[in-house]
Scaffold this active site. Structure first.
Site, PDB file in Angstrom:
ATOM      1  N   TYR A 153       0.829  -1.213   0.000  1.00  0.00           N
ATOM      2  CA  TYR A 153       0.000   0.000   0.000  1.00  0.00           C
ATOM      3  C   TYR A 153       0.861   1.260   0.000  1.00  0.00           C
ATOM      4  CZ  TYR A 153      -3.355   3.510   1.515  1.00  0.00           C
ATOM      5  OH  TYR A 153      -4.126   4.635   1.596  1.00  0.00           O
ATOM      6  N   ASP A 154       1.909   1.262   0.806  1.00  0.00           N
ATOM      7  CA  ASP A 154       2.764   2.443   0.899  1.00  0.00           C
ATOM      8  C   ASP A 154       3.404   2.765  -0.436  1.00  0.00           C
ATOM      9  OD1 ASP A 154       3.946   1.619   4.240  1.00  0.00           O
ATOM     10  OD2 ASP A 154       2.186   2.741   3.568  1.00  0.00           O
ATOM     11  N   GLU A 184      10.794   6.378  16.989  1.00  0.00           N
ATOM     12  CA  GLU A 184       9.982   5.403  17.715  1.00  0.00           C
ATOM     13  C   GLU A 184       9.490   4.320  16.758  1.00  0.00           C
ATOM     14  OE1 GLU A 184       5.601   7.246  17.869  1.00  0.00           O
ATOM     15  OE2 GLU A 184       7.146   8.681  18.446  1.00  0.00           O
ATOM     16  N   LYS A 210       7.083   2.059  14.601  1.00  0.00           N
ATOM     17  CA  LYS A 210       5.759   2.276  14.004  1.00  0.00           C
ATOM     18  C   LYS A 210       4.931   1.013  14.238  1.00  0.00           C
ATOM     19  CE  LYS A 210       3.396   3.790   9.821  1.00  0.00           C
ATOM     20  NZ  LYS A 210       2.374   2.731   9.822  1.00  0.00           N
ATOM     21  N   LYS A 258      10.262  12.215  14.163  1.00  0.00           N
ATOM     22  CA  LYS A 258       9.546  13.479  14.331  1.00  0.00           C
ATOM     23  C   LYS A 258      10.506  14.566  14.809  1.00  0.00           C
ATOM     24  CE  LYS A 258       5.403  10.983  15.897  1.00  0.00           C
ATOM     25  NZ  LYS A 258       4.512  10.722  17.056  1.00  0.00           N
TER      26      LYS A 258
END
EC number: 6.5.1.2
Length: 739
Positions: free
Chosen positions: A54-55, A134, A136, A311
């Site tokens: 999908y990605d 972090e 996923k 992030k």
């Protein structure tokens, strides 16, 4: 997979090698496929493709839009998240949208992400820029709303704007506190995180399911999603669901920290579970080192992960960076590689899509790839089967694909898995070369490969020439016509439209509105057919009658014109005001490509302007409607059968013009240009701010420019703006204007 899905015949070609027509076709097909997969993933909890698949499908879609910007509009899936909430649950509006993340698949893309953030913020290389990293988690995104520290509501992500109310179910998850504890809990906070199921718990659940004679789950993610989205909370209670908190939405009076890691640490103090593998680093090398560390530990973790999320740590910098389309600029997901498996091709079937494309699909001996059982694989087109690439080059070392072959299947970005290689030494002795059909398997019309008149190159895809006499194409048009954002007739969905076509009750859209009259004259009444009764039939007829008056934009969208989604339909509806005016404009428009047809002998009165005639220019000048969309509209209405379909429909339906939309900011709907050196924001920040306020940002000054924001050193753009009488303001005046 769903039958008769549009093909992706150019998938073996690099995006940089696609022609505009090929890009347009593939973009439209990808849009349908991604929307279908979103519904399966978010609404049905039954995905048929892996996350990696999908990605990369999304990546292909966005790469096409990046190279062909005219294909991108407000209806693009690159601007959307998830899928609409299920009707089974009450809807919850997210006060702050739950967006998705952009993806990276290589070290270079991660390094470019870091460099891009620095460029946007205008940070020197020596300036520190911290990130968090972090795991996923592969689960179901969920938002927990706490007011006064008490859990009052829980919702799934849904389409990012609104999700499903799963409060009762979430209260049964032991790891989620009903009340937050400790100091500093905000008055109101939406905790964002992932509901998941551990690997051991998943295996135990499947064992219980199998023992009880119930269906087993394909993977832990499906099990978690299916367990959370139960109508009976007691079923959810019986399932071993867990939760990791990692983000937040609305927070009043503000988030409990000045950085990402500070806020997540506060979550832990409040009693929420957070992931212990989250760290803080200060450069791309640190991010990549943690990615490799987690990748090495992946198999030993007690839960599934599919990558690592990076992030920007500072919330102030996150605020400056803002968002683009469906994701934040300050975060990215570094995904793990896809997987492969070996299996056998049992047959090759041909599917026919809405545009008539013939797509070969390999029927495989079922095999598990990336946690999903695969039984189909795309073969793209006949050249791919023959080991010929998009530019005529040899692929797979010249080895063709045959029924009976043992092949390597990969889930790495295609609509369905693709065959990447053939194990030649396992080919059966009697295997023969596959003969691609030259006639449509549905209607038997001739199937041809068109030749581009400009390049002389043969199209990669073979198409059925039957048009709407081909059931496969006619059915797809009807299914689109009754879809949720089109006529949305209650009781007449895609499934019913297909059945009515098979029963010869409807053949084109206008027939829907003649259905009751035909039913009254028919010996085989609808109410006597399987699945129908007198009440359901009467309810359907009443719902159809209620749609004889419909908004003009929905009518235009329902026609299924390529590139005309909901937003473009609104733009056309507002500009032209009626179907007739739009039709007349399309028929009267002379496109630039047609200018070359005029010879020296063509009378001057008949020669067309190089930029197209005034009707064409008017259409392409509509805000958001470029040449690609305009050409699709023109081609649609120039086709006689399409005009007939519209004329028949107008005998049954009355489209209503749209009301004017009020502006919501001082610059909403205006065209703005920034020039000179900006001192309070970077150029990218300025553009992002203007677009958030509803303005259109242009790179040059013209007669269409409404406002020029000029910083020190403004030159030719400022002079041109003054000569055209364009309003000019300083950067400080811009901030005063927009507040």
């Amino acid at each position: 997979m769903t039958a008769n899905r549009p093909a992706l015949p150019t998938r073996d070609k690099a995006v940089s090698d696609l022609s505009a027509t090929e890009a347009s076709d593939e973009h439209a097909a990808l849009s349908q496929e991604i929307a279908s997969h979103d519904a399966r993933y978010y609404q049905e909890d039954a995905p048929v493709i892996s996350d990696a698949d999908y990605d990369r499908l999304r990546r292909r879609y966005e790469d096409i839009e990046a190279r062909f910007p005219a294909l991108k509009n407000d209806d693009s899936l690159s601007r959307k998240v998830g899928a609409a909430p299920s009707a089974k649950f009450a809807k919850v509006v997210h006060q702050v949208p739950m967006l998705s993340l952009q993806n990276a698949f290589s070290d270079e893309e991660v390094e470019e992400f870091v460099a891009r953030v620095r460029r946007f913020l205008n940070l020197a290389e020596s300036a520190e820029l911290a990130f968090t990293a972090e795991p996923k988690i592969d689960g179901l995104s969920c938002s927990l709303r706490y007011e006064g520290g008490v859990l009052v509501r829980a919702a799934t992500r849904g389409d990012g704007t609104q999700g499903e109310d799963v409060t009762a179910n979430v209260r049964t998850i032991a790891e989620i506190p009903h009340r937050l504890t400790g100091a500093g809990v905000p008055d109101i906070i939406d905790i964002r995180g992932e509901v998941y199921m551990g690997k051991a718990d998943f295996l135990a659940l499947n064992a219980r399911q199998e023992e009880a004679g119930k269906p087993v789950f394909a993977n832990p993610r499906n099990a978690a999603a299916g367990s959370l989205r139960q109508l009976d909370p007691e079923i959810t209670r019986s399932r071993p669901l867990r939760f990791f908190a990692y983000a937040w939405g609305q927070a009043e009076p503000g988030p409990p920290g000045a950085s990402q890691h500070e806020v997540v640490d506060a979550f832990r103090r409040f009693g929420l579970p957070t992931n212990p593998l989250t760290i803080r680093v200060t450069d791309a090398a640190g991010l990549l080192a943690h990615y490799r560390k987690i990748g090495a530990e992946r198999a030993s973790l007690g839960y599934d992960i599919d990558g690592v999320v990076y992030k920007v740590d500072s919330l102030a910098l996150q605020e400056r960076l803002g968002f683009v389309s469906r994701s934040p600029r300050w975060a990215i997901a570094h995904k793990f590689a896809a997987e492969q498996a070996t299996t056998v091709i049992e047959a090759i079937e041909i599917q026919v899509g809405r545009t008539g494309a013939l797509t070969p699909v390999a029927k495989l001996t079922p095999v598990t790839v990336g946690g999903v059982v695969v039984s189909n694989a795309t073969l793209h087109n006949e050249d791919y089967i023959r080991a010929i690439g998009g530019n005529g080059e040899e692929i797979r070392e010249g080895i063709d694909i045959r029924v009976g072959d043992t092949v390597v299947v990969q889930r790495a970005g295609d609509v369905i898995p693709q065959v990447v290689s053939v194990v030649l030494d396992k080919r059966p002795a009697g295997a023969t070369a596959y003969q691609f059909p030259h006639h449509c398997p549905v209607c038997n019309s001739q199937a041809v490969r068109e030749v581009d008149p400009k390049t002389g190159k043969q199209d990669a895809v073979r198409r059925c020439t039957g048009g709407l006499i081909c059931p496969a194409q006619a059915v797809e048009r009807l299914r689109h016509f009754v879809s949720r954002n089109a006529f949305d007739i209650e009781g007449l969905g895609e499934k019913q439209a297909h059945a009515f076509y098979e029963w010869k009750l409807i053949a084109e859209p206008a027939d829907i509105f003649r259905l009751q009259a035909r039913n009254e004259q028919s010996l085989s009444k609808l109410e006597n057919r399987e699945g129908w009764g007198r009440t359901s039939a009467q309810n359907l007829f009443a719902a159809i009658e209620a749609r004889r008056t419909i908004a003009l934009d929905r009518f235009i969208f329902a026609l299924g014109i390529r590139h005309v989604g909901e937003t473009n339909a609104k733009r056309l509806a507002r500009h032209y005001g009626s179907v007739e005016a739009l039709r007349d404009a399309a028929i009267g428009a002379e496109m630039p490509t047609e200018m070359e047809e005029a010879s020296e002998e063509t009378p001057p009165t008949r020669r067309r302007k190089p930029q197209g005639n005034e009707v064409w220019q008017e259409m392409t000048d509509i805000d958001g409607i470029g040449a690609v969309v305009a050409e699709a509209v023109v081609e649609f209405f120039r086709e006689p059968h399409n005009r007939q379909v519209v004329e028949e429909l107008l005998k049954e339906v009355t489209p209503q013009p749209l009301e004017a939309v009020a502006s919501t900011s001082p610059v909403s709907g205006k065209t703005v240009v920034f020039t000179g050196s900006l001192e309070r924001m970077t150029r990218d920040e300025a553009k992002a701010m203007a677009e958030r306020l509803g303005a259109k940002v242009a790179g040059s000054v013209s007669g269409k420019t409404d406002l020029l924001v000029a910083g020190p050193g403004a030159g030719s753009k400022l002079e041109k703006a003054r000569s055209l009488g364009v309003k000019t303001i300083t950067e400080d005046e811009w901030f005063d204007l927009v507040g």
